[in-house]
Write an enzyme that holds these catalytic residues in place. Sequence first.
Site, short mmCIF file in Angstrom:
data_model
loop_
_atom_site.label_atom_id
_atom_site.label_comp_id
_atom_site.label_asym_id
_atom_site.label_seq_id
_atom_site.Cartn_x
_atom_site.Cartn_y
_atom_site.Cartn_z
N LYS A 8 0.86 -1.19 0.00
CA LYS A 8 0.00 0.00 0.00
C LYS A 8 0.90 1.23 0.00
CE LYS A 8 0.87 1.34 4.42
NZ LYS A 8 1.60 2.58 4.76
N PRO A 90 9.90 -4.54 -0.11
CA PRO A 90 11.01 -4.30 0.82
C PRO A 90 10.52 -3.97 2.23
CG PRO A 90 10.75 -2.44 -0.67
CD PRO A 90 9.83 -3.52 -1.16
N ALA A 93 9.94 0.23 4.65
CA ALA A 93 9.72 1.09 3.49
C ALA A 93 8.45 1.93 3.57
CB ALA A 93 9.68 0.23 2.22
N GLY A 94 7.59 1.68 4.58
CA GLY A 94 6.32 2.38 4.64
C GLY A 94 5.30 1.85 3.65
N LEU A 95 5.51 0.60 3.20
CA LEU A 95 4.62 -0.01 2.20
C LEU A 95 3.71 -1.07 2.78
CD1 LEU A 95 7.27 -0.38 -0.67
CD2 LEU A 95 5.47 1.37 -0.48
N GLY A 96 3.87 -1.39 4.06
CA GLY A 96 2.98 -2.33 4.73
C GLY A 96 3.14 -3.76 4.28
N SER A 99 2.60 -6.41 7.06
CA SER A 99 1.19 -6.40 7.45
C SER A 99 0.32 -7.07 6.40
CB SER A 99 0.72 -4.96 7.67
OG SER A 99 1.40 -4.35 8.74
N ASP A 132 -1.21 -1.94 10.59
CA ASP A 132 -1.76 -1.80 9.24
C ASP A 132 -2.50 -3.04 8.77
OD1 ASP A 132 -0.62 0.71 9.12
OD2 ASP A 132 1.10 0.09 7.92
#
Length: 267
Positions: A8, A90, A93-96, A99, A132
């Site tokens: 995300k 990765p 990375a703040g991409l979840g 999660s 998340d």
Amino acid sequence: MICFPNAKINLGLHVQGKRQDGYHDIETVFYPVPLRDALEVVHAGKTSFTQSGIRPDVAPEDNLVMKALRALEEKYVIPPLAVYLKKNIPFGAGLGGGSADAAFMLKLLNAFAELNISDRELEETAAAIGADCPFFIRNKPVLATGTGNVFEPLSLSLKGYMLYIVKPDVSVSTREAYSLVEPAKPARPLLEIISRPVPEWKEYLVNDFEPSIFKRYPVIGKIKDKLYAQDAVYASMSGSGSSVFGLFEAKKTLHFPGCFVWEGMSE
């Protein structure tokens, strides 16, 4: 049985204040994107876990996929399984990605073992695994408020935009990001901003983590600048970083030596 957990991105992120429980009230939009891991379960004599792709950052028993399995084993009968995870999203990375893996594991087990668990119960189980995780149960664009756990469905589509995600060889922990940010009331509500045409987002849609993270990790800010220099319609750090995404009206040839780079069409 196999599934493909997706990442995300965050469209805007307002850190509005610190709560009495130590967490922060935020306002953000979670938007699913087609950067995907691969997760498979098959019947086996005993339960095992194998990961390939990007090198894991935790021990196998601490992987959120296995935490999801154990969470359902507390309530339901799950047969011994061989679990395989190919990691493409990765870490840090703040991409979840972690999660997403956990949430998709819950959904995969629900189907594989024919447990007939409702989405609401899956969301409750996911919430106990990671912040998340519940988003990925329904996996549709939402406005997230509270600590990121209160969802309001959105009619929002980025279909037709080319999406590029760039992650430098640094990772940012959520704990570190919140220790640096200065909470503040946003000038405009996020729903008002997100309703504007995408080309106007550059002027109004902000991620409150960026100023402090860019100061500590200048390479992340330079990636955002380079995406705009290559004619991105909108670019932003996702979540607390360290990845940065850019939306483009046409396919580009981008060079970010030493970085993870992914490109795909928004859905």
